[in-house]
Design a protein around this motif. Structure first.
Motif, PDB file in Angstrom:
ATOM      1  N   LEU A  94      84.279  40.903   3.450  1.00  0.00           N
ATOM      2  CA  LEU A  94      84.858  39.681   4.006  1.00  0.00           C
ATOM      3  C   LEU A  94      84.527  38.523   3.066  1.00  0.00           C
ATOM      4  CD1 LEU A  94      86.466  38.810   6.460  1.00  0.00           C
ATOM      5  CD2 LEU A  94      84.330  38.335   7.622  1.00  0.00           C
ATOM      6  N   ASP A  95      85.521  38.006   2.390  1.00  0.00           N
ATOM      7  CA  ASP A  95      85.315  36.985   1.367  1.00  0.00           C
ATOM      8  C   ASP A  95      85.460  35.583   1.963  1.00  0.00           C
ATOM      9  OD1 ASP A  95      84.828  35.928  -1.148  1.00  0.00           O
ATOM     10  OD2 ASP A  95      86.950  35.983  -1.707  1.00  0.00           O
ATOM     11  N   LEU A  96      84.397  35.143   2.639  1.00  0.00           N
ATOM     12  CA  LEU A  96      84.372  33.802   3.226  1.00  0.00           C
ATOM     13  C   LEU A  96      83.204  33.030   2.630  1.00  0.00           C
ATOM     14  CD1 LEU A  96      85.032  34.632   6.985  1.00  0.00           C
ATOM     15  CD2 LEU A  96      86.618  33.612   5.365  1.00  0.00           C
ATOM     16  N   PRO A  97      83.317  31.711   2.541  1.00  0.00           N
ATOM     17  CA  PRO A  97      82.248  30.920   1.929  1.00  0.00           C
ATOM     18  C   PRO A  97      81.069  30.597   2.857  1.00  0.00           C
ATOM     19  CG  PRO A  97      84.061  29.499   2.503  1.00  0.00           C
ATOM     20  CD  PRO A  97      84.497  30.917   2.826  1.00  0.00           C
ATOM     21  N   LEU A  98      81.034  31.200   4.054  1.00  0.00           N
ATOM     22  CA  LEU A  98      79.969  30.883   4.995  1.00  0.00           C
ATOM     23  C   LEU A  98      78.608  31.232   4.404  1.00  0.00           C
ATOM     24  CD1 LEU A  98      81.542  32.239   8.304  1.00  0.00           C
ATOM     25  CD2 LEU A  98      81.500  29.884   7.480  1.00  0.00           C
ATOM     26  N   LEU A  99      77.729  30.237   4.317  1.00  0.00           N
ATOM     27  CA  LEU A  99      76.387  30.451   3.798  1.00  0.00           C
ATOM     28  C   LEU A  99      75.408  30.685   4.930  1.00  0.00           C
ATOM     29  CD1 LEU A  99      74.542  30.531   1.324  1.00  0.00           C
ATOM     30  CD2 LEU A  99      74.288  28.047   1.543  1.00  0.00           C
ATOM     31  N   GLY A 100      75.462  29.854   5.957  1.00  0.00           N
ATOM     32  CA  GLY A 100      74.571  30.017   7.097  1.00  0.00           C
ATOM     33  C   GLY A 100      74.222  28.681   7.717  1.00  0.00           C
ATOM     34  N   ASP A 101      73.134  28.712   8.485  1.00  0.00           N
ATOM     35  CA  ASP A 101      72.690  27.545   9.237  1.00  0.00           C
ATOM     36  C   ASP A 101      71.240  27.224   8.911  1.00  0.00           C
ATOM     37  OD1 ASP A 101      75.144  27.674  10.657  1.00  0.00           O
ATOM     38  OD2 ASP A 101      74.259  29.031  12.119  1.00  0.00           O
ATOM     39  N   LEU A 102      70.947  25.928   8.845  1.00  0.00           N
ATOM     40  CA  LEU A 102      69.567  25.453   8.776  1.00  0.00           C
ATOM     41  C   LEU A 102      69.283  24.694  10.057  1.00  0.00           C
ATOM     42  CD1 LEU A 102      69.308  23.965   5.155  1.00  0.00           C
ATOM     43  CD2 LEU A 102      68.663  26.249   5.948  1.00  0.00           C
ATOM     44  N   VAL A 103      68.105  24.911  10.609  1.00  0.00           N
ATOM     45  CA  VAL A 103      67.641  24.143  11.761  1.00  0.00           C
ATOM     46  C   VAL A 103      66.367  23.440  11.306  1.00  0.00           C
ATOM     47  CG1 VAL A 103      66.807  24.244  14.134  1.00  0.00           C
ATOM     48  CG2 VAL A 103      68.633  25.799  13.390  1.00  0.00           C
ATOM     49  N   ILE A 104      66.409  22.118  11.313  1.00  0.00           N
ATOM     50  CA  ILE A 104      65.287  21.333  10.813  1.00  0.00           C
ATOM     51  C   ILE A 104      64.746  20.464  11.945  1.00  0.00           C
ATOM     52  CG2 ILE A 104      64.507  19.652   9.099  1.00  0.00           C
ATOM     53  CD1 ILE A 104      66.845  20.560   7.320  1.00  0.00           C
ATOM     54  N   CYS A 105      63.435  20.533  12.161  1.00  0.00           N
ATOM     55  CA  CYS A 105      62.794  19.752  13.217  1.00  0.00           C
ATOM     56  C   CYS A 105      62.346  18.407  12.651  1.00  0.00           C
ATOM     57  CB  CYS A 105      61.604  20.511  13.791  1.00  0.00           C
ATOM     58  SG  CYS A 105      60.817  19.620  15.155  1.00  0.00           S
ATOM     59  N   ALA A 160      80.549  26.919  -0.549  1.00  0.00           N
ATOM     60  CA  ALA A 160      79.670  27.256   0.570  1.00  0.00           C
ATOM     61  C   ALA A 160      79.994  26.385   1.769  1.00  0.00           C
ATOM     62  CB  ALA A 160      78.207  27.078   0.175  1.00  0.00           C
ATOM     63  N   GLU A 161      79.867  26.982   2.933  1.00  0.00           N
ATOM     64  CA  GLU A 161      79.933  26.253   4.195  1.00  0.00           C
ATOM     65  C   GLU A 161      78.556  26.362   4.820  1.00  0.00           C
ATOM     66  OE1 GLU A 161      83.164  27.441   6.747  1.00  0.00           O
ATOM     67  OE2 GLU A 161      84.586  27.399   5.078  1.00  0.00           O
ATOM     68  N   LEU A 162      77.988  25.207   5.142  1.00  0.00           N
ATOM     69  CA  LEU A 162      76.619  25.134   5.639  1.00  0.00           C
ATOM     70  C   LEU A 162      76.564  24.237   6.857  1.00  0.00           C
ATOM     71  CD1 LEU A 162      73.490  25.448   5.260  1.00  0.00           C
ATOM     72  CD2 LEU A 162      73.627  23.484   3.694  1.00  0.00           C
ATOM     73  N   SER A 163      75.847  24.699   7.870  1.00  0.00           N
ATOM     74  CA  SER A 163      75.580  23.863   9.042  1.00  0.00           C
ATOM     75  C   SER A 163      74.099  23.512   9.039  1.00  0.00           C
ATOM     76  CB  SER A 163      75.902  24.598  10.342  1.00  0.00           C
ATOM     77  OG  SER A 163      77.289  24.785  10.465  1.00  0.00           O
ATOM     78  N   VAL A 164      73.806  22.229   9.292  1.00  0.00           N
ATOM     79  CA  VAL A 164      72.429  21.764   9.407  1.00  0.00           C
ATOM     80  C   VAL A 164      72.296  21.128  10.781  1.00  0.00           C
ATOM     81  CG1 VAL A 164      70.650  20.226   8.498  1.00  0.00           C
ATOM     82  CG2 VAL A 164      72.239  21.376   6.924  1.00  0.00           C
ATOM     83  N   ARG A 165      71.399  21.666  11.578  1.00  0.00           N
ATOM     84  CA  ARG A 165      71.145  21.130  12.913  1.00  0.00           C
ATOM     85  C   ARG A 165      69.760  20.503  12.917  1.00  0.00           C
ATOM     86  NH1 ARG A 165      72.896  21.134  18.131  1.00  0.00           N
ATOM     87  NH2 ARG A 165      71.329  21.350  19.777  1.00  0.00           N
ATOM     88  N   ILE A 166      69.697  19.227  13.231  1.00  0.00           N
ATOM     89  CA  ILE A 166      68.430  18.505  13.300  1.00  0.00           C
ATOM     90  C   ILE A 166      68.013  18.472  14.763  1.00  0.00           C
ATOM     91  CG2 ILE A 166      67.261  16.325  12.836  1.00  0.00           C
ATOM     92  CD1 ILE A 166      69.372  15.900  10.584  1.00  0.00           C
ATOM     93  N   VAL A 167      66.836  19.035  15.034  1.00  0.00           N
ATOM     94  CA  VAL A 167      66.410  19.264  16.418  1.00  0.00           C
ATOM     95  C   VAL A 167      65.074  18.592  16.722  1.00  0.00           C
ATOM     96  CG1 VAL A 167      67.652  21.470  16.500  1.00  0.00           C
ATOM     97  CG2 VAL A 167      65.227  21.440  15.878  1.00  0.00           C
ATOM     98  N   ASP A 168      64.742  18.609  18.021  1.00  0.00           N
ATOM     99  CA  ASP A 168      63.439  18.127  18.468  1.00  0.00           C
ATOM    100  C   ASP A 168      62.461  19.312  18.490  1.00  0.00           C
ATOM    101  OD1 ASP A 168      64.095  19.617  20.762  1.00  0.00           O
ATOM    102  OD2 ASP A 168      64.520  17.854  21.974  1.00  0.00           O
ATOM    103  N   GLU A 169      61.219  19.043  18.835  1.00  0.00           N
ATOM    104  CA  GLU A 169      60.197  20.087  18.791  1.00  0.00           C
ATOM    105  C   GLU A 169      60.430  21.207  19.809  1.00  0.00           C
ATOM    106  OE1 GLU A 169      56.056  18.734  17.303  1.00  0.00           O
ATOM    107  OE2 GLU A 169      56.804  17.098  18.569  1.00  0.00           O
ATOM    108  N   ALA A 170      60.961  20.879  20.967  1.00  0.00           N
ATOM    109  CA  ALA A 170      61.190  21.910  21.980  1.00  0.00           C
ATOM    110  C   ALA A 170      62.196  22.955  21.488  1.00  0.00           C
ATOM    111  CB  ALA A 170      61.663  21.275  23.288  1.00  0.00           C
ATOM    112  N   GLU A 171      63.298  22.505  20.898  1.00  0.00           N
ATOM    113  CA  GLU A 171      64.304  23.445  20.408  1.00  0.00           C
ATOM    114  C   GLU A 171      63.773  24.240  19.215  1.00  0.00           C
ATOM    115  OE1 GLU A 171      68.933  23.608  18.842  1.00  0.00           O
ATOM    116  OE2 GLU A 171      68.244  21.845  19.962  1.00  0.00           O
ATOM    117  N   SER A 172      63.051  23.580  18.331  1.00  0.00           N
ATOM    118  CA  SER A 172      62.469  24.273  17.180  1.00  0.00           C
ATOM    119  C   SER A 172      61.482  25.345  17.636  1.00  0.00           C
ATOM    120  CB  SER A 172      61.771  23.271  16.262  1.00  0.00           C
ATOM    121  OG  SER A 172      61.120  23.932  15.202  1.00  0.00           O
TER     122      SER A 172
END
Length: 156
Positions: free
Chosen positions: A77-88, A38-50
């Motif tokens: 399309l056989d790619l390991p992309l799982l997705g993105d998490l955005v955590i405030c 799996a390929e996973l992106s995790v973006r840690i954000v502030d309250e405005a972006e969330s």
């Protein structure tokens, strides 16, 4: 053992954020036995972006703890992309305090919860919620973290 490629983006300076290694451990626990790579992106954000993302994608005009954005790839399309998490970070810190949880335990719960969403788990229907919550509790217990659904008043 799952192979995880993790990209962590930090767009918040809120204290108490976990390390990239911790995030990888928690996401890896949710993936184990469910996804080999799996390929996973995790973006840690502030309250405005969330708040902006929650409003745009869920119609809710407030910040939230975690948003999950599954990769929308054609089935052939056989790619390991799982997705993105955005955590405030601020919401996670506030909730941990309100629920009398250790900050790392709540971060672990949010990463596991969001990763399970990316894997297709949901909690809209009661039966789905029961399955997902039981799985979260088991995964977190395996990481040495107590039941995240235990009522706050029973915590020290």
């Amino acid at each position: 053992m799952s192979e995880l490629t993790l990209d962590v983006q930090r767009a918040s300076d809120c204290p108490g954020q976990p390390s990239d290694e911790q995030i990888g451990t928690w996401a890896g626990a949710a993936l184990r036995g469910r996804r080999d790579t799996a390929e996973l992106s995790v973006r840690i954000v502030d309250e405005a972006e969330s708040r902006e993302l929650n409003h745009r994608y869920r119609g809710k005009d407030k910040p939230t703890n975690v948003l999950s954005f599954p990769a929308d790839l054609p089935k052939d399309l056989d790619l390991p992309l799982l997705g993105d998490l955005v955590i405030c970070a601020a919401v996670v810190a506030r909730e941990a305090d309100q629920q009398r949880k250790a900050i790392d335990a709540h971060w672990a719960h949010m990463v596991v919860h969001g990763t399970l969403h990316l894997l297709g788990y949901d909690h809209v229907e009661d039966a789905e919620a029961e399955v997902m919550e039981r799985l979260e509790t088991e995964l977190l217990a395996g990481l040495g973290i107590e039941d995240p659904y235990r009522p706050a008043e029973t915590r020290e």
